[in-house]
Design a protein around this motif. Structure first.
Motif, PDB file in Angstrom:
ATOM      1  N   LYS A 114       0.851  -1.193   0.000  1.00  9.48           N
ATOM      2  CA  LYS A 114       0.000   0.000   0.000  1.00  9.48           C
ATOM      3  C   LYS A 114       0.882   1.236   0.000  1.00  9.48           C
ATOM      4  CE  LYS A 114      -3.673   2.529   0.338  1.00  9.48           C
ATOM      5  NZ  LYS A 114      -4.622   2.579  -0.780  1.00  9.48           N
ATOM      6  N   THR A 115       0.650   2.105  -0.972  1.00  7.49           N
ATOM      7  CA  THR A 115       1.428   3.347  -1.032  1.00  7.49           C
ATOM      8  C   THR A 115       0.494   4.541  -0.914  1.00  7.49           C
ATOM      9  OG1 THR A 115       1.270   3.313  -3.431  1.00  7.49           O
ATOM     10  CG2 THR A 115       3.270   2.391  -2.494  1.00  7.49           C
ATOM     11  N   PHE A 116       1.025   5.628  -0.352  1.00  4.33           N
ATOM     12  CA  PHE A 116       0.329   6.912  -0.322  1.00  4.33           C
ATOM     13  C   PHE A 116       1.238   7.904  -1.020  1.00  4.33           C
ATOM     14  CE2 PHE A 116      -1.248   4.692   3.481  1.00  4.33           C
ATOM     15  CZ  PHE A 116      -2.607   4.746   3.237  1.00  4.33           C
ATOM     16  N   GLY A 117       0.892   8.269  -2.231  1.00  3.01           N
ATOM     17  CA  GLY A 117       1.787   9.125  -3.010  1.00  3.01           C
ATOM     18  C   GLY A 117       3.097   8.395  -3.245  1.00  3.01           C
ATOM     19  N   ARG A 118       4.180   9.005  -2.779  1.00  3.98           N
ATOM     20  CA  ARG A 118       5.494   8.371  -2.974  1.00  3.98           C
ATOM     21  C   ARG A 118       5.890   7.490  -1.792  1.00  3.98           C
ATOM     22  NH1 ARG A 118       8.732  13.675  -5.048  1.00  3.98           N
ATOM     23  NH2 ARG A 118       7.634  13.952  -7.008  1.00  3.98           N
ATOM     24  N   HIS A 119       5.090   7.566  -0.720  1.00  2.00           N
ATOM     25  CA  HIS A 119       5.443   6.835   0.499  1.00  2.00           C
ATOM     26  C   HIS A 119       4.835   5.429   0.474  1.00  2.00           C
ATOM     27  CE1 HIS A 119       6.173   5.918   4.656  1.00  2.00           C
ATOM     28  NE2 HIS A 119       4.886   5.752   4.865  1.00  2.00           N
ATOM     29  N   THR A 120       5.692   4.434   0.655  1.00  2.00           N
ATOM     30  CA  THR A 120       5.193   3.060   0.734  1.00  2.00           C
ATOM     31  C   THR A 120       4.954   2.733   2.200  1.00  2.00           C
ATOM     32  OG1 THR A 120       6.471   2.493  -1.215  1.00  2.00           O
ATOM     33  CG2 THR A 120       5.678   0.653   0.123  1.00  2.00           C
ATOM     34  N   ALA A 121       3.680   2.638   2.562  1.00  2.00           N
ATOM     35  CA  ALA A 121       3.336   2.399   3.971  1.00  2.00           C
ATOM     36  C   ALA A 121       3.491   0.930   4.326  1.00  2.00           C
ATOM     37  CB  ALA A 121       1.914   2.861   4.239  1.00  2.00           C
ATOM     38  N   VAL A 122       3.088   0.058   3.416  1.00  2.00           N
ATOM     39  CA  VAL A 122       3.212  -1.396   3.643  1.00  2.00           C
ATOM     40  C   VAL A 122       3.800  -2.005   2.380  1.00  2.00           C
ATOM     41  CG1 VAL A 122       1.934  -3.537   4.056  1.00  2.00           C
ATOM     42  CG2 VAL A 122       1.255  -1.443   5.249  1.00  2.00           C
ATOM     43  N   ARG A 124     -14.797   9.707  -0.333  1.00  2.00           N
ATOM     44  CA  ARG A 124     -14.177   8.393  -0.153  1.00  2.00           C
ATOM     45  C   ARG A 124     -12.701   8.525   0.256  1.00  2.00           C
ATOM     46  NH1 ARG A 124     -12.643   4.926  -5.330  1.00  2.00           N
ATOM     47  NH2 ARG A 124     -11.413   6.806  -5.482  1.00  2.00           N
ATOM     48  N   ILE A 125     -12.012   9.486  -0.394  1.00  2.00           N
ATOM     49  CA  ILE A 125     -10.584   9.660  -0.094  1.00  2.00           C
ATOM     50  C   ILE A 125     -10.394  10.634   1.074  1.00  2.00           C
ATOM     51  CG2 ILE A 125      -8.354  10.392  -1.048  1.00  2.00           C
ATOM     52  CD1 ILE A 125      -9.456   9.594  -3.814  1.00  2.00           C
ATOM     53  N   GLY A 126     -11.178  11.724   1.024  1.00  2.00           N
ATOM     54  CA  GLY A 126     -10.973  12.801   1.999  1.00  2.00           C
ATOM     55  C   GLY A 126     -11.244  12.391   3.430  1.00  2.00           C
ATOM     56  N   ILE A 127     -12.219  11.528   3.641  1.00  2.00           N
ATOM     57  CA  ILE A 127     -12.665  11.223   5.007  1.00  2.00           C
ATOM     58  C   ILE A 127     -11.554  10.594   5.858  1.00  2.00           C
ATOM     59  CG2 ILE A 127     -13.634   8.926   4.455  1.00  2.00           C
ATOM     60  CD1 ILE A 127     -15.298  11.503   6.750  1.00  2.00           C
ATOM     61  N   LEU A 128     -10.597   9.934   5.214  1.00  2.00           N
ATOM     62  CA  LEU A 128      -9.500   9.334   5.993  1.00  2.00           C
ATOM     63  C   LEU A 128      -8.186  10.089   5.812  1.00  2.00           C
ATOM     64  CD1 LEU A 128     -10.347   5.603   5.438  1.00  2.00           C
ATOM     65  CD2 LEU A 128     -10.258   6.758   7.636  1.00  2.00           C
ATOM     66  N   ALA A 129      -8.199  11.127   4.980  1.00  2.00           N
ATOM     67  CA  ALA A 129      -6.960  11.883   4.755  1.00  2.00           C
ATOM     68  C   ALA A 129      -6.702  12.791   5.951  1.00  2.00           C
ATOM     69  CB  ALA A 129      -7.088  12.706   3.480  1.00  2.00           C
ATOM     70  N   GLN A 130      -5.461  12.937   6.286  1.00  2.00           N
ATOM     71  CA  GLN A 130      -5.085  13.789   7.415  1.00  2.00           C
ATOM     72  C   GLN A 130      -4.177  14.908   6.908  1.00  2.00           C
ATOM     73  OE1 GLN A 130      -6.230  13.522  10.506  1.00  2.00           O
ATOM     74  NE2 GLN A 130      -7.413  11.682  10.064  1.00  2.00           N
ATOM     75  N   GLY A 131      -4.002  15.914   7.758  1.00  2.00           N
ATOM     76  CA  GLY A 131      -3.076  16.991   7.422  1.00  2.00           C
ATOM     77  C   GLY A 131      -3.756  18.095   6.640  1.00  2.00           C
ATOM     78  N   GLN A 132      -2.947  18.840   5.898  1.00  2.00           N
ATOM     79  CA  GLN A 132      -3.432  20.036   5.209  1.00  2.00           C
ATOM     80  C   GLN A 132      -4.489  19.682   4.166  1.00  2.00           C
ATOM     81  OE1 GLN A 132      -0.335  22.133   3.229  1.00  2.00           O
ATOM     82  NE2 GLN A 132      -1.411  24.084   3.301  1.00  2.00           N
ATOM     83  N   ALA A 133      -5.482  20.567   4.028  1.00  2.00           N
ATOM     84  CA  ALA A 133      -6.542  20.330   3.038  1.00  2.00           C
ATOM     85  C   ALA A 133      -5.948  20.367   1.629  1.00  2.00           C
ATOM     86  CB  ALA A 133      -7.617  21.400   3.189  1.00  2.00           C
ATOM     87  N   PRO A 134      -6.470  19.543   0.718  1.00  2.00           N
ATOM     88  CA  PRO A 134      -5.910  19.505  -0.636  1.00  2.00           C
ATOM     89  C   PRO A 134      -6.293  20.745  -1.446  1.00  2.00           C
ATOM     90  CG  PRO A 134      -7.809  18.071  -0.471  1.00  2.00           C
ATOM     91  CD  PRO A 134      -7.574  18.595   0.898  1.00  2.00           C
ATOM     92  N   SER A 135      -5.540  20.984  -2.523  1.00  2.00           N
ATOM     93  CA  SER A 135      -5.859  22.099  -3.414  1.00  2.00           C
ATOM     94  C   SER A 135      -7.037  21.696  -4.303  1.00  2.00           C
ATOM     95  CB  SER A 135      -4.643  22.409  -4.277  1.00  2.00           C
ATOM     96  OG  SER A 135      -4.360  21.272  -5.072  1.00  2.00           O
ATOM     97  N   PHE A 136      -7.610  22.694  -5.030  1.00  2.00           N
ATOM     98  CA  PHE A 136      -8.709  22.395  -5.951  1.00  2.00           C
ATOM     99  C   PHE A 136      -8.251  21.412  -7.031  1.00  2.00           C
ATOM    100  CE2 PHE A 136     -10.640  26.253  -4.171  1.00  2.00           C
ATOM    101  CZ  PHE A 136     -11.943  25.805  -4.019  1.00  2.00           C
ATOM    102  N   GLY A 137      -6.975  21.576  -7.447  1.00  2.00           N
ATOM    103  CA  GLY A 137      -6.435  20.687  -8.474  1.00  2.00           C
ATOM    104  C   GLY A 137      -6.422  19.241  -7.986  1.00  2.00           C
ATOM    105  N   LYS A 138      -6.030  19.073  -6.734  1.00  2.00           N
ATOM    106  CA  LYS A 138      -5.966  17.713  -6.187  1.00  2.00           C
ATOM    107  C   LYS A 138      -7.376  17.123  -6.044  1.00  2.00           C
ATOM    108  CE  LYS A 138      -3.101  15.108  -3.104  1.00  2.00           C
ATOM    109  NZ  LYS A 138      -2.027  15.152  -2.146  1.00  2.00           N
ATOM    110  N   LEU A 139      -8.321  17.992  -5.689  1.00  2.00           N
ATOM    111  CA  LEU A 139      -9.706  17.505  -5.571  1.00  2.00           C
ATOM    112  C   LEU A 139     -10.205  16.984  -6.917  1.00  2.00           C
ATOM    113  CD1 LEU A 139     -11.537  20.114  -3.304  1.00  2.00           C
ATOM    114  CD2 LEU A 139     -10.669  17.881  -2.702  1.00  2.00           C
ATOM    115  N   LEU A 140      -9.843  17.725  -7.980  1.00  2.00           N
ATOM    116  CA  LEU A 140     -10.230  17.279  -9.335  1.00  2.00           C
ATOM    117  C   LEU A 140      -9.609  15.919  -9.634  1.00  2.00           C
ATOM    118  CD1 LEU A 140     -10.082  20.458 -11.587  1.00  2.00           C
ATOM    119  CD2 LEU A 140     -12.068  19.065 -11.028  1.00  2.00           C
TER     120      LEU A 140
END
Lengths: 313, 440
Positions: A21-29, B418-434
């Motif tokens: 499982k990866t998140f962006g460039r980071h491989t978590a598992v 689906r993706i946002g609900i478990l994402a942590q940290g800074q809010a994504p940009s509009f581009g990333k949302l697209l």
């Protein structure tokens, strides 16, 4: 050393095959394979950020792996088994404005329990954990320990076949810790498989049939505690000498692993009997015990940062 | 579906038990009562202190008339008989005084009088210029009112009306015209506002046009749009807060171990929709009762109710899924604010173009704005509520476009959620949302 070799013909509650499982460039598992025997207590250990929670979330199908397959309670790569899984997350998630009874009824219903059974189970568990008088109070009125017990009840209320507990003992006082530990073991006695992640190595040693350690996304330990300890040799000596740790410094072939003030754990390169002779010649020896390396020791050996490397914690 | 329904029922139950819901139910009636009550209180508590003012009359003939008219007003119109038969003063008395600039000892009249106004000896003063009586105007034409409280308009309005009446009378008199005749010849002819006549197909008789009612033509359409706005705003922005709160308190993680993100989102959306429909049922019930009591319920076309419900549903699904998506991608309320602004602009858009569309509901401006999907529910409802309503093809096109847009919003919202609900940290940009929307 893998648990798979120890399980023999026992059925598996969870099986991960080459999961990544990866998140962006980071491989978590990274390419993780794991077999959790049904009815066992399986401990997940590893430093912060090593991939424990990601693995647990993949078992719950909250995250989907990029590669590999996950089979849970006989269901392959679907959420079909989720109603048979109880989950206690690392950080507690309860509706503060709801009453204890309502929040438990809601979580029970989400797991497919009918309202009559849920009502009975709520009464049973609240009584068992000494919280009946709090049933109609709002969650925000509970202490941290009480809220943690309610969160635990929400995980076990629907009699899960698989119980996943992420750091279940964090922040509990010794009394509540014992209450929760016995409740977990009771679940196991009733046939549930328990997977729990912890940073408390003593707890893992005491409770787990199998221990799995993940480090930087990769599996580094997996097996029974005895097998893991055997693989790390019998070079550990627990001793108490006059002069404490200072008396041990500079001794050839001796590395102090842990200085516990009242006693020390050392690793000796040669024969422990030679070490005992040398020590007896130097100072008075009050305790000398040849021991297997503790899980804590093994954890440190794997995860301690190399000189100049930053710690993960 | 069972789990979606379970989430919806819990959301609904949590919402209707909250103080916010009770406040929401009471908000509109309390606001109306407060507004009416304060206006009534304001009317009953008029500032009736005497209004003293100076007149610099350069015509030399108008002050006696002003003084006489002020005395007449003070005697006849300042007091009214109350319900108990006693006289009650309801308006301030106007007390004019003539100011002679020659008496200033060479000083400037407006400066001297301005000082008196500052010392609050006078409310203000009026200077009537020399040529005010002349029909041709000229350099020294007109009048000037000086005061330091320009928000008070009753006195200058009265002065303007009274002096102009007298000037007109003097001009007609000078021209040798009979005043009574002038009044007759300049009488206004009122215009009646009617609907359209038609021939009854069954009897062949002409059905005469009915007089249009201001309530039906203005209050009903405006009330519909305002109520729809209230219903949308009372239910959808709350979704952002609940999702954000669940995310911050890690409740969403527990829920996602039992339901899929789509079930969770749809459950929340359905719960908010039920809350909003509960509110609108309460409001529509109360408003209908009031209108029936007032005898004007027949002025509300019955077809408006299903349209209202339909457009309410569309609005709730559109804005609900947008707010849910925003809530899911943020980790703190500060992050949400930057996303809120453009969405609030969309919600508010109908109000920016409300008046031009009320004035001219058949214009191309009204047509195109009401076919812009985020604004369609409110603006098309507005146009439907104004007789005779837009042509059927515009309604059909608006409904089709907005329904498609609604499905698009729910689909995109679900992908982000689906993706946002478990994402942590800074809010994504509009581009990333697209990118999230179009990710697999």
């Amino acid at each position: 050393m893998s648990s798979e070799s120890n399980t023999g013909a026992r059925s598996l509650a969870v099986k991960l095959a080459n999961v990544t499982k990866t998140f962006g460039r980071h491989t978590a598992v990274n390419d993780l394979s794991l077999a959790v025997p049904a009815g066992s207590v399986y401990g997940f250990i590893g430093p912060n950020g090593s991939g424990k929670t990601t693995t647990l979330r993949m078992i719950l199908h909250i995250f989907h792996p990029d590669h590999g397959e996950i089979e849970v309670l006989g269901e392959r790569s679907t959420r079909a088994a989720n109603d048979r899984i109880g989950y206690l997350p690392e950080e507690r998630g309860l509706y503060k404005k709801m009453t204890v009874r309502r929040v438990l009824a809601y979580y029970a219903a989400l797991k497919g329990m009918n309202s009559r059974d849920a009502r009975e189970a709520i009464g049973h568990w609240l009584a068992k954990l000494g919280l009946e008088q709090w049933a109609n109070h709002k969650v925000e009125a509970l202490s941290k320990g009480m809220a943690q017990k309610i969160q635990f009840i929400s995980a076990v209320i629907a009699n899960p076949q698989l119980l996943i507990l992420d750091e279940p003992f964090t922040g509990l006082d010794p009394v509540n810790l014992e209450v929760l530990r016995s409740a977990i073991l009771e679940q196991r006695r009733q046939g549930a498989t328990v997977i729990f992640s912890t940073h408390d190595m003593t707890m893992a040693e005491q409770m787990c049939d199998f221990v799995f350690m993940i480090y930087k996304g990769r599996k580094v330990l997996d097996g029974t505690l005895a097998a893991i300890q055997s693989s790390y040799g019998a070079d550990t000596v627990r001793l108490r000498v006059e002069g404490g740790a200072e008396a041990l410094r500079g001794m050839e072939g001796v590395q102090i692993v842990r200085d516990l003030n009242q006693c020390q754990e050392v690793r000796c390169a040669g024969d422990p009997q030679d070490l005992l002779k040398t020590l007896a010649a130097r100072t008075r020896v009050h305790l000398f015990e040849a021991a297997r390396p503790s899980l804590h020791d093994i954890f440190i050996r794997i995860a301690a940062p190399a000189p100049g490397e930053a710690s993960h914690a | 579906m069972r789990k979606t329904w379970l989430v919806a029922l819990t959301e609904y139950s949590n919402a209707v038990r909250s103080k916010a819901f009770i406040t929401g139910v009471l908000a509109l009636p309390v606001l109306i009562c407060l507004s009416v009550g304060l206006q009534y209180f304001g009317q009953k508590n008029v500032d009736i202190r005497e209004r003293r003012f100076a007149v610099v009359d350069r015509t030399g003939v108008l002050f006696p008339v002003i003084a006489a008219k002020a005395a007449e007003r003070n005697e006849k119109f300042v007091t009214q008989r109350g319900a108990d038969g006693r006289s009650v003063q309801t308006s301030p008395k106007f007390l004019p005084e003539l100011f002679d600039p020659a008496g200033t000892g060479g000083g400037n009249a407006d400066v001297v009088l301005s000082e008196r106004v500052r010392r609050e000896e006078l409310t203000g003063f009026v200077i009537i210029n020399t040529n005010a009586l002349s029909a041709d105007g000229g350099a020294e034409d007109g009048m000037s009112w000086f005061t330091q409280t320009h928000t008070y308009s009753e006195l200058p309005d009265w002065l303007e009306r009274t002096i102009n009446e007298e000037i007109r009378r003097m001009r007609f008199e000078k021209a040798g015209l009979d005043q009574a005749l002038v009044r007759k010849l300049t009488r206004n002819v009122p215009i009646k506002r009617l609907g359209l006549s038609k021939v009854d197909a069954a009897t062949g008789r002409v059905v005469k046009a009915k007089e249009m009612n201001r309530f039906a033509t203005f209050a009903v359409p405006a009330g519909c749009v305002f109520l729809l706005y209230m219903m949308v705003m009372s239910a959808t922005p709350v979704l952002l807060n609940t999702v954000l709160e669940e995310k911050m308190q890690k409740i969403s993680e527990v829920l996602l171990s039992a339901v899929t993100p789509f079930q969770l989102m749809m459950g929340k959306l359905l719960g908010a929709t039920m809350v909003s429909f509960t509110l609108s049922a309460l409001y529509l019930g109360c408003i209908s009762g009031m209108l029936w009591k007032m005898g004007v319920l027949n002025l509300v076309p019955p077809t408006l109710i299903p349209w209202f419900v339909f457009f309410q549903l569309l609005s709730l699904l559109i804005f609900g899924s947008i707010f849910l998506a925003i809530g899911s991608v943020c980790s703190e309320i500060r992050d949400a604010q930057s996303f809120m602004f453009p969405v609030m602009m969309l919600v508010m858009l109908p109000f920016f173009v409300f008046m031009p569309i009320m004035q001219s509901p058949g214009s191309s401006f009204a047509r195109w704005f009401s076919l812009f999907p985020p604004a369609t529910p409110m603006l098309l409802l507005l146009r439907i509520a104004i007789p005779p309503g837009p042509p059927w093809w515009e309604i059909a096109l608006g409904v089709a476009l907005t329904t498609l847009f609604m499905f698009g919003c729910v689909w995109a919202g679900a992908k982000i959620f689906r993706i946002g609900i478990l994402a942590q940290g800074q809010a994504p940009s509009f581009g990333k949302l697209l990118a999230w929307i179009f990710s697999k």
